[in-house]
Design a protein around this motif. Structure first.
Motif, PDB file in Angstrom:
ATOM      1  N   GLY A   1     -10.774   2.632  -4.570  1.00  0.00           N
ATOM      2  CA  GLY A   1     -10.102   4.154  -5.040  1.00  0.00           C
ATOM      3  C   GLY A   1     -10.337   4.456  -6.466  1.00  0.00           C
ATOM      4  O   GLY A   1      -9.832   5.226  -7.083  1.00  0.00           O
ATOM      5  N   GLY A   2     -11.388   4.123  -6.997  1.00  0.00           N
ATOM      6  CA  GLY A   2     -12.259   4.183  -8.929  1.00  0.00           C
ATOM      7  C   GLY A   2     -10.993   3.016  -9.841  1.00  0.00           C
ATOM      8  O   GLY A   2     -10.562   3.422 -10.575  1.00  0.00           O
ATOM      9  N   GLY A   3     -10.153   2.572  -8.914  1.00  0.00           N
ATOM     10  CA  GLY A   3      -8.774   1.357  -9.819  1.00  0.00           C
ATOM     11  C   GLY A   3      -9.139   0.352  -9.890  1.00  0.00           C
ATOM     12  O   GLY A   3     -10.783  -0.223  -9.322  1.00  0.00           O
ATOM     13  N   PRO A   4      -8.336  -0.494 -10.294  1.00  0.00           N
ATOM     14  CA  PRO A   4      -9.100  -1.895 -11.442  1.00  0.00           C
ATOM     15  C   PRO A   4      -9.184  -2.878  -9.881  1.00  0.00           C
ATOM     16  O   PRO A   4      -8.205  -2.766  -8.599  1.00  0.00           O
ATOM     17  CB  PRO A   4      -7.661  -2.395 -11.972  1.00  0.00           C
ATOM     18  CG  PRO A   4      -6.143  -1.534 -11.579  1.00  0.00           C
ATOM     19  CD  PRO A   4      -7.153   0.121 -11.237  1.00  0.00           C
ATOM     20  N   ILE A   5      -9.843  -4.079  -9.898  1.00  0.00           N
ATOM     21  CA  ILE A   5     -10.308  -4.465  -8.756  1.00  0.00           C
ATOM     22  C   ILE A   5      -9.453  -5.622  -9.235  1.00  0.00           C
ATOM     23  O   ILE A   5      -9.467  -6.663 -10.484  1.00  0.00           O
ATOM     24  CB  ILE A   5     -10.813  -5.371  -8.732  1.00  0.00           C
ATOM     25  CG1 ILE A   5     -12.402  -4.316  -8.432  1.00  0.00           C
ATOM     26  CG2 ILE A   5     -11.155  -6.145  -7.943  1.00  0.00           C
ATOM     27  CD1 ILE A   5     -13.578  -4.128  -8.611  1.00  0.00           C
ATOM     28  N   LYS A   6      -8.044  -6.121  -7.970  1.00  0.00           N
ATOM     29  CA  LYS A   6      -6.952  -6.966  -8.414  1.00  0.00           C
ATOM     30  C   LYS A   6      -6.485  -7.432  -7.247  1.00  0.00           C
ATOM     31  O   LYS A   6      -6.603  -7.138  -6.734  1.00  0.00           O
ATOM     32  CB  LYS A   6      -5.978  -6.343  -9.720  1.00  0.00           C
ATOM     33  CG  LYS A   6      -5.057  -5.407  -9.122  1.00  0.00           C
ATOM     34  CD  LYS A   6      -4.371  -4.893 -10.283  1.00  0.00           C
ATOM     35  CE  LYS A   6      -3.159  -3.394  -9.608  1.00  0.00           C
ATOM     36  NZ  LYS A   6      -2.446  -3.967  -7.985  1.00  0.00           N
ATOM     37  N   VAL A   7      -5.951  -8.507  -7.344  1.00  0.00           N
ATOM     38  CA  VAL A   7      -4.622  -9.823  -6.694  1.00  0.00           C
ATOM     39  C   VAL A   7      -3.990  -8.725  -5.665  1.00  0.00           C
ATOM     40  O   VAL A   7      -3.492  -7.958  -7.118  1.00  0.00           O
ATOM     41  CB  VAL A   7      -4.540 -10.595  -6.444  1.00  0.00           C
ATOM     42  CG1 VAL A   7      -3.600 -10.955  -5.516  1.00  0.00           C
ATOM     43  CG2 VAL A   7      -5.219 -11.532  -7.057  1.00  0.00           C
ATOM     44  N   GLY A   8      -3.889  -8.115  -4.678  1.00  0.00           N
ATOM     45  CA  GLY A   8      -3.317  -7.476  -4.395  1.00  0.00           C
ATOM     46  C   GLY A   8      -2.350  -6.545  -2.741  1.00  0.00           C
ATOM     47  O   GLY A   8      -1.600  -7.419  -2.308  1.00  0.00           O
ATOM     48  N   ASP A   9      -4.259  -5.692  -1.892  1.00  0.00           N
ATOM     49  CA  ASP A   9      -3.974  -6.543  -0.436  1.00  0.00           C
ATOM     50  C   ASP A   9      -3.785  -6.873  -0.133  1.00  0.00           C
ATOM     51  O   ASP A   9      -4.531  -8.089   0.078  1.00  0.00           O
ATOM     52  CB  ASP A   9      -4.918  -5.171  -0.565  1.00  0.00           C
ATOM     53  CG  ASP A   9      -4.914  -3.991   0.868  1.00  0.00           C
ATOM     54  OD1 ASP A   9      -3.982  -4.846   1.719  1.00  0.00           O
ATOM     55  OD2 ASP A   9      -5.359  -3.012   0.658  1.00  0.00           O
ATOM     56  N   MET A  10      -2.416  -7.118   0.968  1.00  0.00           N
ATOM     57  CA  MET A  10      -2.541  -8.405   2.384  1.00  0.00           C
ATOM     58  C   MET A  10      -3.617  -8.378   2.787  1.00  0.00           C
ATOM     59  O   MET A  10      -4.125  -9.696   3.847  1.00  0.00           O
ATOM     60  CB  MET A  10      -1.620  -8.713   2.761  1.00  0.00           C
ATOM     61  CG  MET A  10      -0.503  -8.652   2.178  1.00  0.00           C
ATOM     62  SD  MET A  10      -0.591 -10.062   0.940  1.00  0.00           S
ATOM     63  CE  MET A  10       0.533 -11.145   2.558  1.00  0.00           C
ATOM     64  N   HIS A  11      -4.249  -6.698   3.336  1.00  0.00           N
ATOM     65  CA  HIS A  11      -5.391  -6.644   4.423  1.00  0.00           C
ATOM     66  C   HIS A  11      -6.988  -6.579   3.215  1.00  0.00           C
ATOM     67  O   HIS A  11      -7.232  -6.571   2.923  1.00  0.00           O
ATOM     68  CB  HIS A  11      -5.358  -5.950   4.885  1.00  0.00           C
ATOM     69  CG  HIS A  11      -3.265  -5.236   5.496  1.00  0.00           C
ATOM     70  ND1 HIS A  11      -4.038  -5.711   7.387  1.00  0.00           N
ATOM     71  CD2 HIS A  11      -2.644  -4.380   5.465  1.00  0.00           C
ATOM     72  CE1 HIS A  11      -2.440  -5.828   6.893  1.00  0.00           C
ATOM     73  NE2 HIS A  11      -1.806  -5.181   6.539  1.00  0.00           N
TER      74      HIS A  11
END
Length: 342
Positions: free
Chosen positions: A124-134
């Protein structure tokens, strides 16, 4: 088909992931230091289909020179036959509300991306980081989980960057030799001493911000760590899964530094195949302590090197008093080592 080609990039990383059941899809992760471009192009040219190559993603794990400079070279001289669907890179704009960037190399990379290539569009144009469980599902069915950085590591990077013009720590073309690793001499010390040796954890803020990915295709799983911290990767796995999945292949973090791979992480991963991406130039990786940890973590592991030279060839056979392992090296005619997962 699921494979990784670890391209020779001196003391840096440049990895081409290829996967697909009916047609190959490709992801390039990092580009090594300056001078790596000929090797990258040679490998990419070998992947042409109907005269073209499409990268589903070009990943820049973090801005250290041994990961970013080859990508800058590639974008400056991108051949017409190469298509890049998305570039994954956490620039200063992704970690702070400011509209300025950080180090000179990150600034240069941003200028080459902005308005010319999609940038973190899969996120989504945002940061790549740990977060989404899927997992993120890539074209061709590859599943991708982000294991690093976490929010805390990005916040630390933002604070260190300050106004965006101060470079966190140093990105010298030739990093200082790894603490204690500089004392490694052949033959190595007794296995039991090395395997149980304590070492300080990596404290580098840029390394802490490194993107690390778990990739899964046809039930085969690979973790590509960049220079990420073992604690961040391990915490992400424990967040995503109640029972950690078996990992079939690990690109060892930070080129085989003992400061970035722990016994705890190796126990979580249950892995038996380990890639060490370095020529040994500069910091003198891989550290003997790190090799001992890998060998102690499982029976008959495979150690995979993308260079066959004086620094790495010593590991062709287990030293006296060491448990058994196998060592794999590149074909002398090739500028990469190929790891086949399916």
């Amino acid at each position: 088909m699921f494979e990784v080609r670890a391209i020779q990039a001196e003391h840096g990383d440049a990895l081409l992931v290829s996967y697909g059941d009916t047609e190959p899809h490709h992801i390039l992760i990092d580009g090594g230091p300056r001078g790596t471009l000929p090797n990258i192009l040679h490998v990419l040219e070998g992947c042409k289909s109907n005269g073209r190559v499409r990268l589903e993603a070009l990943v820049v794990t973090h801005y250290d020179l041994d990961h970013i400079e080859g990508v800058i070279e590639l974008l400056r001289a991108k051949p017409g036959w190469l298509e890049i669907s998305d570039i994954w890179f956490n620039g200063f704009r992704h970690i702070t509300p400011a509209d300025v960037l950080g180090s000179a190399e990150a600034d240069t990379l941003a200028e080459l991306i902005e308005g010319k290539h999609p940038w973190n569009s899969q996120f989504g144009g945002g940061p790549i980081k740990v977060g989404d469980m899927h997992p993120l599902i890539m074209p061709g069915g590859l599943k991708v989980w982000v294991l690093s950085p976490d929010r805390d590591r990005l916040s630390r990077l933002a604070a260190e960057w300050g106004d965006g013009k101060i470079v966190p720590e140093t990105s010298d073309p030739m990093p200082p030799r790894d603490l204690l690793g500089r004392k490694d001499e052949w033959p190595p010390s007794a296995f039991a001493d090395l395997a149980t040796a304590a070492s300080r954890s990596d404290g580098s803020i840029p390394n802490g911000s490194s993107i690390a990915l778990l990739l899964e295709f046809d039930e085969q799983r690979a973790i590509l760590t960049g220079d990420a911290f073992a604690s961040v990767v391990g915490d992400a796995i424990e967040t995503y899964w109640d029972t950690a999945p078996v990992v079939h292949f690990l690109k060892v973090s930070h080129h085989g530094s003992k400061a970035n791979t722990t016994d705890k992480l190796l126990k979580i991963l249950q892995c038996k195949r380990f890639l060490i991406s370095t020529s040994g130039k500069g910091p003198g990786h891989p550290d003997h302590v790190l090799i001992a940890r890998l060998v102690a973590s499982t029976e008959q592991p495979e150690l995979i090197f993308n260079y066959d030279n004086e620094r790495t060839a010593n590991w062709r056979n287990p030293p006296a008093d060491w448990p058994g392992f196998t060592a794999t090296f590149p074909n002398p005619a090739e500028c990469f080592v190929r790891i086949v997962l399916k």
